[in-house]
Design a protein around this motif. Structure first.
Motif, short mmCIF file in Angstrom:
data_model
loop_
_atom_site.label_atom_id
_atom_site.label_comp_id
_atom_site.label_asym_id
_atom_site.label_seq_id
_atom_site.Cartn_x
_atom_site.Cartn_y
_atom_site.Cartn_z
N PRO A 221 35.73 47.13 47.33
CA PRO A 221 35.28 45.76 47.61
C PRO A 221 35.72 45.22 48.97
N THR A 222 36.85 45.71 49.49
CA THR A 222 37.34 45.22 50.78
C THR A 222 36.38 45.58 51.90
N THR A 223 35.72 46.74 51.80
CA THR A 223 34.77 47.12 52.86
C THR A 223 33.50 46.29 52.77
N PHE A 224 33.16 45.77 51.59
CA PHE A 224 32.06 44.80 51.50
C PHE A 224 32.41 43.53 52.27
N ARG A 225 33.64 43.08 52.09
CA ARG A 225 34.06 41.85 52.77
C ARG A 225 34.09 42.05 54.29
N LEU B 15 31.95 43.59 55.89
CA LEU B 15 30.56 43.41 56.30
C LEU B 15 30.08 41.98 56.10
N GLY B 16 30.96 41.12 55.59
CA GLY B 16 30.57 39.74 55.33
C GLY B 16 29.82 39.56 54.04
N ALA B 17 29.91 40.54 53.13
CA ALA B 17 29.20 40.48 51.84
C ALA B 17 30.20 40.29 50.71
N GLU B 18 29.76 39.62 49.66
CA GLU B 18 30.61 39.42 48.49
C GLU B 18 30.40 40.58 47.52
N PRO B 19 31.46 41.32 47.19
CA PRO B 19 31.29 42.47 46.29
C PRO B 19 30.99 42.01 44.87
N PRO B 20 30.09 42.71 44.17
CA PRO B 20 29.78 42.33 42.79
C PRO B 20 30.81 42.87 41.81
N ALA B 21 30.80 42.34 40.62
CA ALA B 21 31.63 42.89 39.55
C ALA B 21 31.07 44.25 39.14
N GLY B 22 31.93 45.12 38.69
CA GLY B 22 31.48 46.42 38.20
C GLY B 22 31.53 47.54 39.21
N LEU B 23 32.09 47.27 40.41
CA LEU B 23 32.11 48.31 41.44
C LEU B 23 33.02 49.48 41.06
N LEU B 24 34.09 49.22 40.33
CA LEU B 24 34.98 50.31 39.95
C LEU B 24 34.27 51.28 39.02
N ALA B 25 33.47 50.74 38.10
CA ALA B 25 32.68 51.62 37.22
C ALA B 25 31.68 52.42 38.04
N ALA B 26 31.03 51.78 39.01
CA ALA B 26 30.09 52.49 39.88
C ALA B 26 30.80 53.58 40.68
#
Length: 300
Positions: A70-74, A76-87
């Motif tokens: 999720p930190t790499t989403f931030r 890029l200026g994007a809000e990470p969604p829930a469920g990324l760990l499962a992905a």
């Protein structure tokens, strides 16, 4: 792009994805059997409490690695969604296919089903690859940490590498891509900690099999980071298979013995494969319960 979004959200795509995931789990089980038959680990002579602890720390290290995404989403200026760990864990199954890119293709597609635009998902994975590789390169010099002087030299090399990474983050191409440089620095710093946890898991595996002293844990941390980085850059090897083990044996055979280093490399691979298998199976079950409305939020 809308057509592609519709295909990813379709029932046929979900069924095909499920069948592919089941096939990957089966492939993983076959690979575990092959690893064990080729290099059986002498568990009858092992320290079982340390074996259990090594498996637990291996799981913690892999989970910590996925939790940095999720930190790499931030960045890029994007809000990470829930469920990324499962992905992340579901995508890990694809790394056992030939070619180093399949896990990233799978993770980008799974993130898209969670509502992430493909370009953002792909960009976040690119930053992850860069940050984690830089962090591994900063930890790898601790392979020299066989004494106070060598340890100080390794630390100095790591600090110089950190300064180089800071300069690289300021390159024009990175400034065009990255919105939040602070988040990118945070990702690299977190991966540094992750590699230390990976190194602890690797040292615990060695200690369980060969009673390696804790004073050698910095050395084993550096060996694992160097081996992972080597396996990462050799893209044709699935999950760095063969490359990582060759580097471990090359770096440890003079200290541990060649046959013992081969067994340790295989034991470490088996431990992390078990983590991928357990985490991937749990992730697939979690993603199947993801509401279809959330999956259809993706914008490309």
């Amino acid at each position: 792009m809308n057509r592609l979004r519709g295909l990813l959200a379709s029932r046929a795509a979900r069924v095909l994805g499920t069948l592919l995931a089941v096939g990957l789990v089966a492939l993983l089980l076959v690979r575990l059997g092959q690893l064990w038959s080729e290099h059986p680990v002498p568990l009858d002579e092992a320290n079982w409490p340390l074996v259990a602890l090594a498996l637990a720390v291996s799981g913690a290290a892999m989970t910590a690695y996925g939790a940095v995404w999720p930190t790499t989403f931030r960045a890029l200026g994007a809000e990470p969604p829930a469920g990324l760990l499962a992905a992340f864990y579901a995508g890990q199954l694809a790394k056992y296919l030939p070619g180093g890119a399949w896990q990233y293709v799978g993770r980008a597609a799974l993130a898209a089903r969670l509502g992430v635009p493909l370009r953002v998902g792909a960009g976040s994975l690119g930053l992850e690859a860069i940050s984690s590789l830089v962090a591994a390169a900063l930890v790898a010099p601790f392979v020299l940490a066989t004494g106070a002087a060598w340890g100080a030299a390794a630390a100095a090399i790591a600090l110089l590498g950190l300064a180089a990474a800071e300069l690289a983050a300021r390159l024009p191409i990175m400034r065009r891509m990255v919105v939040d440089l602070g988040a990118l620095r945070s990702a690299t710093a977190r991966y540094l900690l992750v590699w230390i946890v990976f190194g602890a898991a690797f040292w615990l595996t060695a200690a369980a099999l060969y009673s390696v002293s804790i004073s050698q844990s910095p050395l084993y941390t550096g060996v694992f980071a160097a081996a992972w980085a080597s396996g990462f850059v050799v893209v044709f090897a699935p999950g760095g298979l063969g490359v990582r083990e060759a580097v471990i044996v090359a770096l440890l055979r003079g200290r541990l013995g060649e046959s013992e280093a081969i067994v340790l490399a295989a034991a470490s691979r088996i431990a992390f494969t078990l983590v991928d298998l357990a985490g991937g199976a749990a992730a697939l079950a979690t993603l199947r319960r993801t509401p279809s409305a959330q999956r259809e939020k993706a914008r490309f």
